[in-house]
Design an enzyme around this catalytic site. Structure first.
Site, PDB file in Angstrom:
ATOM      1  CG  HIS A  68      -1.816  -0.889   1.123  1.00 36.46           C
ATOM      2  ND1 HIS A  68      -2.901  -1.056   0.116  1.00 36.46           N
ATOM      3  CD2 HIS A  68      -2.295  -1.948   1.989  1.00 36.46           C
ATOM      4  CE1 HIS A  68      -3.750  -2.104   0.308  1.00 36.46           C
ATOM      5  NE2 HIS A  68      -3.322  -2.737   1.614  1.00 36.46           N
ATOM      6  CG  HIS A 147       4.485  -5.854   3.229  1.00 40.31           C
ATOM      7  ND1 HIS A 147       4.428  -5.288   4.711  1.00 40.31           N
ATOM      8  CD2 HIS A 147       3.451  -5.494   2.715  1.00 40.31           C
ATOM      9  CE1 HIS A 147       3.286  -4.939   4.571  1.00 40.31           C
ATOM     10  NE2 HIS A 147       2.481  -5.001   3.375  1.00 40.31           N
ATOM     11  CG  HIS A 174      -1.967  -6.369   9.426  1.00 42.24           C
ATOM     12  ND1 HIS A 174      -3.147  -5.646   9.282  1.00 42.24           N
ATOM     13  CD2 HIS A 174      -1.017  -5.997   8.961  1.00 42.24           C
ATOM     14  CE1 HIS A 174      -2.642  -4.626   8.370  1.00 42.24           C
ATOM     15  NE2 HIS A 174      -1.266  -4.996   8.226  1.00 42.24           N
TER      16      HIS A 174
HETATM   17 FE   LIG Z   1       0.360  -4.958   3.317  1.00 41.91          FE
END
Ligand SMILES: [Fe+2]
Length: 253
Positions: A68, A147, A174
């Site tokens: 993002h 990531h 997450h």
């Molecule tokens: Fe991400």
């Protein structure tokens, strides 16, 4: 040398909880450098200059990003002057995929890369690119924020770089994993650091939005969840003895 890595900061709940808890984290763990993944800081979508300044004045040394990175186009206007790195393999001409933090007489190389499995976008292969960077740069310590969605891809990368990178964290999913360890050739590793933001959403998003998407096929835009908050991080100790420790803080409902 101790490095604190804060997991993906999600929206205002993540920003505010991190700022509230940083003094306690500093006191308890006494890190020399604090790095955070900031790709979800602006309501889940990228980073703004105002948020960047707020978190820098709270004591963050460097931000890593992810899939993002460019969701908030404002970043393009300040990334080249900011302590922010974007994934080395995202194909962008703006910003850099790595940096070197100078701390006293030590150089810490930090690199950010994107995984390729289940990411819905074709990214350049990160594996050889990161390895050749580690082989060509001069530094005392190195850290990779990988990531990526799949634990298998993160573990494969970790073994591929074992002994070449000092620290590797996974970000993006997450949820903090329970596999922090030192690999056979000395790399300190965790598959995912976890996130810093709402505790009772679905990886940061209001749970009803995501439940509706899965159960009722109703597609509403993502909204940051409210309620109690969590902070996930890892502490790397590099000297005198190497170790990695998980950190998880949460508020009561
Ligand atoms: Fe991400």
């Amino acid at each position: 040398m101790k490095i604190l890595f804060i997991g993906d900061i999600y929206g205002d709940p993540g920003i505010n909880y991190l700022i509230e808890m940083l003094p306690q984290l500093r006191k308890t763990y006494q890190p020399n450098i604090i790095i955070a993944n900031g790709e979800n800081a602006a309501n889940g979508r990228g980073m703004t200059k105002a948020i960047y300044k707020k978190l820098m004045s709270a004591g963050i040394s460097l931000f890593t990003m992810g899939n993002h990175t460019w969701r908030n186009p404002e970043l393009e206007t300040f990334i080249d002057e900011a302590k922010i790195i974007r994934p080395i393999n995202d194909g962008s001409k703006k910003g850099s995929g790595y940096t070197i933090i100078q701390y006293n007489d030590k150089k810490v190389l930090v690199v950010n890369a994107l995984g390729t499995a289940f990411m819905n976008v074709e990214y350049e292969q990160p594996y050889k690119k990161v390895k050749s960077l580690l082989e060509s740069e001069t530094f005392d310590y190195s850290l990779l924020d990988f990531h990526a969605e799949a634990t298998s891809e993160k573990i494969a990368m970790a073994h591929y770089l074992d002994g070449k990178v000092d620290m590797m964290v996974g970000t993006h999913t997450h949820v903090q994993t329970n596999d922090e360890r030192m690999l056979p050739n000395g790399t300190l590793y965790i598959s995912d650091v976890g996130m810093t933001g709402p505790l009772n959403g679905v990886i940061g998003v209001d749970k009803d939005v995501i439940i509706d998407r899965f159960i009722n096929q109703i597609n509403r835009p993502n909204v940051v969840a409210n309620g109690p908050r969590q902070l996930n991080a890892v502490l790397f100790t590099l000297s005198p003895k190497r170790k990695i420790e998980k950190i998880h803080l949460e508020e009561n409902a």
